[in-house]
Design a protein around this motif. Sequence first.
Motif, mmCIF file in Angstrom:
data_model
loop_
_atom_site.group_PDB
_atom_site.id
_atom_site.type_symbol
_atom_site.label_atom_id
_atom_site.label_comp_id
_atom_site.label_asym_id
_atom_site.label_seq_id
_atom_site.Cartn_x
_atom_site.Cartn_y
_atom_site.Cartn_z
ATOM 1 N N LEU A 1 -14.393 -5.838 -42.425
ATOM 2 C CA LEU A 1 -14.884 -4.698 -43.209
ATOM 3 C C LEU A 1 -16.365 -4.838 -43.506
ATOM 4 O O LEU A 1 -17.112 -3.860 -43.486
ATOM 5 C CB LEU A 1 -14.086 -4.589 -44.508
ATOM 6 N N THR A 2 -16.806 -6.060 -43.778
ATOM 7 C CA THR A 2 -18.217 -6.296 -44.078
ATOM 8 C C THR A 2 -19.087 -6.127 -42.835
ATOM 9 O O THR A 2 -20.136 -5.477 -42.880
ATOM 10 C CB THR A 2 -18.401 -7.717 -44.652
ATOM 11 N N GLN A 3 -18.644 -6.690 -41.730
ATOM 12 C CA GLN A 3 -19.433 -6.659 -40.499
ATOM 13 C C GLN A 3 -19.514 -5.265 -39.886
ATOM 14 O O GLN A 3 -20.499 -4.921 -39.228
ATOM 15 C CB GLN A 3 -18.841 -7.639 -39.478
ATOM 16 N N HIS A 4 -18.487 -4.440 -40.107
ATOM 17 C CA HIS A 4 -18.408 -3.133 -39.445
ATOM 18 C C HIS A 4 -18.502 -1.969 -40.422
ATOM 19 O O HIS A 4 -18.033 -0.869 -40.124
ATOM 20 C CB HIS A 4 -17.106 -3.044 -38.639
ATOM 21 N N GLN A 5 -19.134 -2.194 -41.547
ATOM 22 C CA GLN A 5 -19.174 -1.140 -42.558
ATOM 23 C C GLN A 5 -19.909 0.107 -42.085
ATOM 24 O O GLN A 5 -19.513 1.230 -42.439
ATOM 25 C CB GLN A 5 -19.784 -1.667 -43.867
ATOM 26 N N LEU A 6 -20.932 -0.040 -41.276
ATOM 27 C CA LEU A 6 -21.647 1.138 -40.779
ATOM 28 C C LEU A 6 -20.760 1.949 -39.840
ATOM 29 O O LEU A 6 -20.668 3.182 -39.941
ATOM 30 C CB LEU A 6 -22.937 0.724 -40.076
ATOM 31 N N LYS A 7 -20.089 1.263 -38.924
ATOM 32 C CA LYS A 7 -19.195 1.945 -37.985
ATOM 33 C C LYS A 7 -18.026 2.595 -38.717
ATOM 34 O O LYS A 7 -17.611 3.704 -38.381
ATOM 35 C CB LYS A 7 -18.674 0.943 -36.954
ATOM 36 N N LEU A 8 -17.532 1.921 -39.739
ATOM 37 C CA LEU A 8 -16.389 2.434 -40.491
ATOM 38 C C LEU A 8 -16.787 3.485 -41.527
ATOM 39 O O LEU A 8 -15.928 4.138 -42.114
ATOM 40 C CB LEU A 8 -15.674 1.274 -41.200
ATOM 41 N N LYS A 9 -18.092 3.598 -41.766
ATOM 42 C CA LYS A 9 -18.631 4.543 -42.752
ATOM 43 C C LYS A 9 -18.144 4.230 -44.171
ATOM 44 O O LYS A 9 -17.731 5.104 -44.935
ATOM 45 C CB LYS A 9 -18.279 5.991 -42.369
ATOM 46 N N ILE A 10 -18.184 2.927 -44.468
ATOM 47 C CA ILE A 10 -17.873 2.465 -45.810
ATOM 48 C C ILE A 10 -19.080 1.690 -46.330
ATOM 49 O O ILE A 10 -20.003 1.373 -45.589
ATOM 50 C CB ILE A 10 -16.627 1.551 -45.838
ATOM 51 N N GLN A 11 -19.051 1.385 -47.617
ATOM 52 C CA GLN A 11 -20.069 0.546 -48.232
ATOM 53 C C GLN A 11 -19.394 -0.700 -48.767
ATOM 54 O O GLN A 11 -18.478 -0.616 -49.597
ATOM 55 C CB GLN A 11 -20.782 1.299 -49.351
#
Length: 295
Positions: free
Chosen positions: A134-144
């Motif tokens: 979740l931390t590494q892919h937050q941009l792709k997942l559109k989360i903060q």
Amino acid sequence: MLSKMAQSVKYSLNQKILRAKSACQDFRLYDVGSYALNRLTPRTGYTLHKNIAYGLKARQCLDIFFSAKPRSQRPLIVFVHGGAWLHGDKKDYRFVGEAFAKEGYDVAIINYHLAPEYIFPSYIDDLSLALNYLTQHQLKLKIQAEQIILMGHSAGAFNIMSALYHPQPYSLKSREKIRAVVGLCGPYHFDYKDDPLCADAFDQSVSYQHVMPYYFVEPNKIKHYLFTASNDQVVAKNNAIDFDHILKKKGNHSQMISIPRTGHISILGSVSSLFSRYFQTKKQILHVLNEALDT
């Protein structure tokens, strides 16, 4: 004729078996209840993205509930379900995702490997892998992932604490971003030896003193909130009392919160939008999260 000691041991074992049977019955009832809760849970106020793989194995997947509520900083709740490490699935907790997404939180609900095929620390490995994903892919997942809240119920509460406090500490890329941990009826300090409910989730040759998060607490700035149910017949309140004590002894923040008129299962069901107005659970959780995030 049995000696007094043998009678005492037999009585203690019978009590454990009765509690285990009761808990198993509760879990079965919860399956029915959660199905009904999820069927009636509103489909508005959030967007759901299902079955996101955070690892290569089938159970290593998660769902994300994206809040539709505008918020400049959207905190991320990572929820871990219970079920004595033997039972449970993320699909049964839509009501949890909806309950907090409508309040402006993004919510990730994870699956993890279950006993008896997988035992400790497999399910902690899964949680740590999910947090790093979740931390590494937050941009792709559109989360903060700048303000993370770990939340778990029962076995899931043990899991979130063990991800932080473990005999071999995990390399969590998000560790400094974790603002709060919310444990609901968590077993943080108990002897699983021959326990009729959860013995299969642990290596019986390893002492609980080498496993329980109670023994590995280290100082940090995370806010700890230990919720207990006033009528919990599954997890003894001493788990929270002991854990609260050791956290404070190490200089950490810790707060115990008892929710009246709830049991081990119903404390979680009471966060549902269908029932939250009748119980203090969701209100209290939102209150402590606001406190943690404002610090």
